[in-house]
Design an enzyme around this catalytic site. Structure first.
Site, short mmCIF file in Angstrom:
data_model
loop_
_atom_site.label_atom_id
_atom_site.label_comp_id
_atom_site.label_asym_id
_atom_site.label_seq_id
_atom_site.Cartn_x
_atom_site.Cartn_y
_atom_site.Cartn_z
N HIS A 14 -3.46 -19.01 75.42
CA HIS A 14 -4.33 -20.21 75.42
C HIS A 14 -5.71 -19.77 75.90
O HIS A 14 -6.39 -19.01 75.23
CB HIS A 14 -3.64 -21.26 76.29
CG HIS A 14 -4.23 -22.63 76.24
ND1 HIS A 14 -5.16 -23.02 75.31
CD2 HIS A 14 -4.00 -23.74 77.03
CE1 HIS A 14 -5.48 -24.29 75.52
NE2 HIS A 14 -4.79 -24.75 76.56
N HIS A 27 -4.01 -19.64 65.30
CA HIS A 27 -4.12 -20.88 66.06
C HIS A 27 -2.97 -21.78 65.66
O HIS A 27 -2.57 -21.78 64.49
CB HIS A 27 -5.45 -21.58 65.76
CG HIS A 27 -5.80 -22.60 66.78
ND1 HIS A 27 -5.33 -23.89 66.71
CD2 HIS A 27 -6.53 -22.51 67.91
CE1 HIS A 27 -5.77 -24.56 67.75
NE2 HIS A 27 -6.49 -23.75 68.50
N ASP A 49 -12.19 -18.07 70.57
CA ASP A 49 -12.24 -17.06 71.62
C ASP A 49 -12.61 -15.68 71.12
O ASP A 49 -12.93 -14.80 71.91
CB ASP A 49 -10.88 -17.00 72.33
CG ASP A 49 -10.65 -18.24 73.14
OD1 ASP A 49 -11.64 -18.74 73.68
OD2 ASP A 49 -9.53 -18.72 73.20
N1 ACO Z 1 -1.65 -11.25 65.47
C1 ACO Z 1 -0.61 -10.90 64.67
N2 ACO Z 1 0.31 -11.77 64.20
C2 ACO Z 1 0.18 -13.06 64.56
C3 ACO Z 1 -0.89 -13.50 65.39
C4 ACO Z 1 -1.83 -12.54 65.84
N3 ACO Z 1 -2.85 -12.91 66.63
N4 ACO Z 1 -0.78 -14.83 65.59
C5 ACO Z 1 0.31 -15.22 64.93
N5 ACO Z 1 0.88 -14.16 64.29
C6 ACO Z 1 2.07 -14.20 63.42
C7 ACO Z 1 3.34 -14.44 64.24
O1 ACO Z 1 3.94 -13.22 64.62
C8 ACO Z 1 4.18 -15.23 63.26
O2 ACO Z 1 4.76 -14.32 62.36
P1 ACO Z 1 6.21 -14.65 61.69
O3 ACO Z 1 6.03 -15.93 60.92
O4 ACO Z 1 6.48 -13.48 60.84
O5 ACO Z 1 7.16 -14.81 62.84
C9 ACO Z 1 3.17 -16.07 62.48
O6 ACO Z 1 1.92 -15.34 62.57
C10 ACO Z 1 2.98 -17.47 63.03
O7 ACO Z 1 2.59 -17.34 64.39
P2 ACO Z 1 3.17 -18.19 65.59
O8 ACO Z 1 3.12 -17.36 66.82
O9 ACO Z 1 4.49 -18.78 65.20
O10 ACO Z 1 2.09 -19.33 65.65
P3 ACO Z 1 1.90 -20.29 66.84
O11 ACO Z 1 1.27 -21.50 66.28
O12 ACO Z 1 3.16 -20.47 67.61
O13 ACO Z 1 0.92 -19.48 67.80
C11 ACO Z 1 -1.05 -18.58 68.80
C12 ACO Z 1 -0.45 -19.62 67.83
C13 ACO Z 1 -0.29 -18.66 70.14
C14 ACO Z 1 -2.49 -18.94 69.05
C15 ACO Z 1 -0.89 -17.19 68.18
O14 ACO Z 1 -1.57 -17.14 66.94
C16 ACO Z 1 -1.45 -16.09 69.12
O15 ACO Z 1 -0.72 -15.66 70.01
N6 ACO Z 1 -2.71 -15.63 68.89
C17 ACO Z 1 -3.33 -14.64 69.74
C18 ACO Z 1 -3.78 -15.27 71.06
C19 ACO Z 1 -4.98 -16.16 70.89
O16 ACO Z 1 -5.99 -15.79 70.29
N7 ACO Z 1 -4.91 -17.38 71.49
C20 ACO Z 1 -6.03 -18.32 71.49
C21 ACO Z 1 -5.64 -19.61 70.88
S1 ACO Z 1 -7.05 -20.62 70.70
C22 ACO Z 1 -7.33 -21.31 72.21
O17 ACO Z 1 -6.51 -21.45 73.07
C23 ACO Z 1 -8.70 -21.75 72.39
#
Ligand code: ACO
Length: 427
Positions: free
Chosen positions: A265, A306, A363
């Protein structure tokens, strides 16, 4: 609410008719609240399909990449407004006229100082404490200072609390930084704008007048605007959940700060810079992209993806422009930005990121701007918390001013069935 209905068929039961609510914007919402009375619960870990409340504050269309606060687009607000005006908008639902604006700004400015006893609280922390740890503690401790306004049912009390929080959070945030440096805390200056004053408290010292650059103040203000609210995200939902028990608003905001701290987050902007450091050079990007795609590797591209946006995060577009503006004006040629641009380009053209609709989020760029302003990485999430405080308080206030229930989800129990206790010797 609408006439639409959904029919739920569950084996061995009569069809269950559920009302479907039509929002002013966005997707229809099936109202499952009557299911509990029928002995059924819904299962939705991570609340990916669940609307937890009704709200009038912020609208996001993740597919379009649209973000509206009280109906105004984030792009317009970032270009034409300023943070305190956006605070007013989020809290009261309308943009202020000139008189309302002056009064609001002046009231916020009248609350910027913290109680002198708060200074003593800092001494309890190690100098190398993470500033978010201090923020959780000090903001929670504010509940012990304002007994005069803790009646959450009183609208005036809630309003004064909103003013206190918006006004004092920058002071506390800057104190966290000064404490780590071992420099004296700087008192706020009420002749300065909100962002200017924050930079003064961060970078000024009692020995020398600190000239706040208007470019940096504007960039800082824009960062505050872009993080001000984002509907029912993890930290806002945490504030609502804590608030639903009747807890005092300072304690609720401290809970929000805790939820924001995590790298999934608010901790992401700090994680982005750490990741760029780790990648180190453009020649290593391919290796890290491969790591991000490898299911057996926990590495993720920080600043990408996201929960709601499955398109470009509109805040990232504004932040990207702002980032270039700041670096150009400051004449900074940052190799980390070059690395970030290249990473963005490669990730955006990679089928894995395309198929999963993973775009850079806000971010991805905010960290680079904050670094250019001279803010250390450990303070990035603190600045997010500072900006988001108004969103948290607006949502908390919206909840408390309307009928609400304590937030109490149910579970899908998969543990042991009932069994007899075994005395120690029989285990
Ligand atoms: N890098 C690589 N793969 C990713 C990433 C990433 N940054 N984000 C998601 N994926 C993949 C997941 O592994 C998943 O793959 P799968 O379908 O094969 O299992 C798919 O994309 C869907 O991702 P989820 O994690 O299920 O998506 P969710 O909505 O639960 O998570 C989150 C969103 C937590 C933001 C995630 O994308 C992440 O961890 N990103 C990196 C951290 C980040 O930048 N957070 C900031 C969020 S914005 C904010 O708070 C202002």
């Amino acid at each position: 609410m609408s006439e639409k209905k959904a029919i739920l068929k569950v084996d061995g039961r009569d069809d269950i008719e559920l009302p479907v609510h039509t929002p002013t914007l966005g997707k229809d919402v099936i109202d499952v609240s009557s299911l509990t009375g029928q002995g059924i619960f819904t299962f939705d870990p991570g609340f990916t399909s669940t609307a937890s409340c009704e709200s009038k504050i912020t609208f996001i269309d993740g597919e379009k990449g649209q973000l509206l606060h009280r109906g105004y687009s984030i792009e317009e607000l970032a270009a034409k407004s300023d943070y305190l005006e956006v605070c007013y908008l989020l809290l009261y639902g309308e943009l202020p006229n000139a008189e309302q604006r002056d009064e609001f700004v002046s009231t916020v400015k009248n609350h910027t100082m913290v109680h002198e006893q708060i200074r003593n609280l800092f001494n309890g922390f190690r100098r190398d404490a993470h500033p978010m740890a201090i923020m959780c503690g000090v903001v929670g401790a504010l509940s012990a200072f304002y007994h005069d306004s803790l009646d959450i049912k009183d609208q005036k009390h809630r309003e004064i609390t909103a003013f206190r929080l918006i006004a004092k959070i920058p002071t506390i945030a800057a104190m966290c930084y000064k404490y780590a440096l071992g420099q004296p805390f700087m008192y706020p200056r009420n002749d300065l704008g909100y962002a200017e004053n924050f930079l003064h408290m961060m970078f000024g010292t009692p020995c020398e007048e600190y000239e706040v650059s208007p470019t940096l103040a504007r960039a800082m203000d824009r960062i505050f605007i872009l993080h001000a609210d984002h509907e029912q995200n993890a930290s806002t939902s945490t504030v609502r959940l804590a608030g639903s028990s009747g807890a005092n608003p300072f304690a609720c905001i401290a809970a929000g700060i805790s939820a924001l701290w995590g790298p999934a987050h608010g901790g992401a902007n700090e994680a982005v810079l750490n990741m760029l450091d780790e990648i180190g050079d453009i020649s290593n990007i391919e290796t890290y992209i491969a790591k991000a795609k490898d299911k057996s590797d926990p590495f993720k591209l920080m600043g990408f993806g996201h929960r709601v946006y499955k398109n470009y995060d509109p805040r990232a577009t504004v932040m990207r422009e702002s980032c270039h503006e700041v670096l150009n004006e400051l004449g900074i040629n940052d190799p980390q930005l070059e690395l970030a641009m290249k990473l963005e380009e490669i990730a955006l053209s990679d089928p894995y990121f395309k198929e999963k609709k993973l775009f850079p989020n806000v971010d991805f760029y905010s960290g680079i701007i904050l670094k250019a302003i001279g803010i250390p990485t450990s303070m990035f999430t603190v600045i997010f918390a500072l900006s988001r405080t108004v969103g948290w308080i607006a949502h908390w206030n919206e909840m408390i001013s309307n009928p609400y229930k304590i937030g109490r989800p149910r579970q899908l129990y998969t543990g042991e069935t009932e069994r007899s206790f075994k005395v120690l010797g029989d285990r």
